[in-house]
Motif scaffolding. Structure first.
Motif, PDB file in Angstrom:
ATOM      1  N   ALA A  68      -1.691   2.057   4.053  1.00  0.00           N
ATOM      2  CA  ALA A  68      -2.265   1.009   4.919  1.00  0.00           C
ATOM      3  C   ALA A  68      -3.695   0.647   4.567  1.00  0.00           C
ATOM      4  O   ALA A  68      -4.252  -0.280   5.168  1.00  0.00           O
ATOM      5  CB  ALA A  68      -2.187   1.404   6.390  1.00  0.00           C
ATOM      6  N   PHE A 259       1.341  -6.264   5.960  1.00  0.00           N
ATOM      7  CA  PHE A 259       1.728  -4.850   5.975  1.00  0.00           C
ATOM      8  C   PHE A 259       3.061  -4.661   5.243  1.00  0.00           C
ATOM      9  O   PHE A 259       3.230  -3.714   4.456  1.00  0.00           O
ATOM     10  CB  PHE A 259       1.830  -4.359   7.419  1.00  0.00           C
ATOM     11  N   PHE A 316      -2.689   1.876  10.315  1.00  0.00           N
ATOM     12  CA  PHE A 316      -2.873   0.435  10.447  1.00  0.00           C
ATOM     13  C   PHE A 316      -2.907  -0.019  11.901  1.00  0.00           C
ATOM     14  O   PHE A 316      -3.793  -0.778  12.299  1.00  0.00           O
ATOM     15  CB  PHE A 316      -1.758  -0.299   9.702  1.00  0.00           C
TER      16      PHE A 316
END
Length: 355
Positions: A68, A259, A316
């Motif tokens: 992340a 992501f 994240f």
């Protein structure tokens, strides 16, 4: 940085804006002499290459070992130091596809020839026996329809010929001609449905034109070549489930998309590394030590692929470890089931379209 002579004309060549300094404040175009020396071109190329390599290796390092980190850096605005998410995925996908195409699995041609001859001979004998039996039954057949053990005889011996229908239903090794013969002459109650007939016929065509080794080789080749495409199609669904599981006001679909791009780039990169390692070690698999090393490497690689999603999700989205573990576990399970379904459908499509 290399130095270039600034043009005397202060009008930007790109947008015609008045330029007071080296770069146009309107479009960013460099207001320097357009005629460059070879020395300048060489230095400029070297600077671009060095910058790309620095960004590339920094991106790969963070992608592999800092879950992340790339996503957080990108969304915070720090983007010039790393490859863009879409470019990163396309680059890794392209390299994966290219190297798998360059190093396909190969099977000894003599073995395939022997196997094919043996298969054809067996099928021909089997079909000839069926035709012989069928002709003998038809010669003795009368105009009336007789029932034997509740099964009508339409040119087939109920004890032997109708077993062939079941053989095909179980994907046996008979020929395409026999399949068509059975479908045409068998009792209605024993005939295959239209879909089953179409499906088994597709399978039979593949089996008639390929040996078992060729089927495995072609299937693996086609499946691995198209796996990146399947993952690319699946990514929007993956991002959608992330959007469903998180705060809609804090996180936009765009955030989940970034992501997802980084996560799938990581998966493809690990897949590529394992592929290359296995290819490199394959000539030495006779050694028990090399085989052990290969097993350990695959175990670590696959284990890291499975575990990676949890720390990436936790770092994240910034949720507690327990909440993050529950959400990441549910998301992983849901997406794993969906991937299996999609890959199964794709695998079936790949198989029936082999030539």
């Amino acid at each position: 940085m290399s130095k270039s002579k600034i043009r005397n004309d202060k009008t930007c060549l790109n947008c015609r804006y008045v330029v007071e300094n080296k770069f146009c404040p309107n479009c960013g175009e460099e207001n320097t002499d357009t005629r460059k020396t070879f020395h300048h071109l060489f230095i400029h190329f070297f600077e671009d290459l060095t910058h790309y390599e620095n960004a590339f290796w920094r991106t790969i390092k963070n992608l592999l070992f800092k879950p992340a980190a790339l996503t957080k850096e990108y969304l915070s605005g720090k983007r010039l130091s790393y490859l863009a998410p879409v470019r990163l995925y396309i680059f890794i996908s392209f390299i994966t596809f290219l190297l798998i195409a360059i190093f396909p699995g190969k099977i000894n041609s003599s073995e395939k020839t022997i196997e094919k001859k043996s298969t054809i001979t067996t099928k021909n004998k089997s079909f000839q026996n069926i035709i012989t039996k069928n002709d003998s039954v038809k010669k003795n057949q009368t105009d009336s329809i007789e029932e034997e053990d509740g099964v009508q005889d339409f040119g087939f011996n109920s004890a032997e010929q109708l077993d062939s229908v079941q053989t095909f239903q179980d994907f046996g090794d008979d020929s395409l001609e026999q399949l068509d013969c059975i479908q045409k002459n068998a009792p209605e109650s024993k005939k295959l449905s239209d879909f089953s007939y179409w499906m088994i016929k597709k399978f039979q065509i593949v089996k008639d034109n390929n040996t078992q080794s060729e089927i495995i080789e072609k299937f693996i080749s086609s499946f691995t070549h198209n796996l990146p495409k399947v993952l690319f199609v699946f990514m929007p669904l993956f991002a959608f489930f992330l959007w469903l599981f998180h705060n809609k006001k804090r996180w936009y679909y765009f955030d989940h998309g970034i992501f997802t791009l980084h996560y799938f780039s990581f998966l493809l990169l690990i897949f590529l590394l394992l592929f290359l390692i296995n290819k490199a070690l394959s000539p030495f698999t006779e050694s028990s030590f090399i085989t052990f090393i290969q097993i350990v490497v695959n175990f670590i690689g696959i284990g890291w692929m499975i575990y990676y999603f949890y720390p990436a999700h936790h770092r994240f989205y910034g949720e507690t470890r327990m909440i993050s573990f529950i959400k990441s576990s549910l998301l992983f399970f849901i997406n794993f089931i969906l991937v299996l379904i999609i890959l199964s459908i794709f695998a079936l499509y790949t198989f029936i379209n082999l030539h």
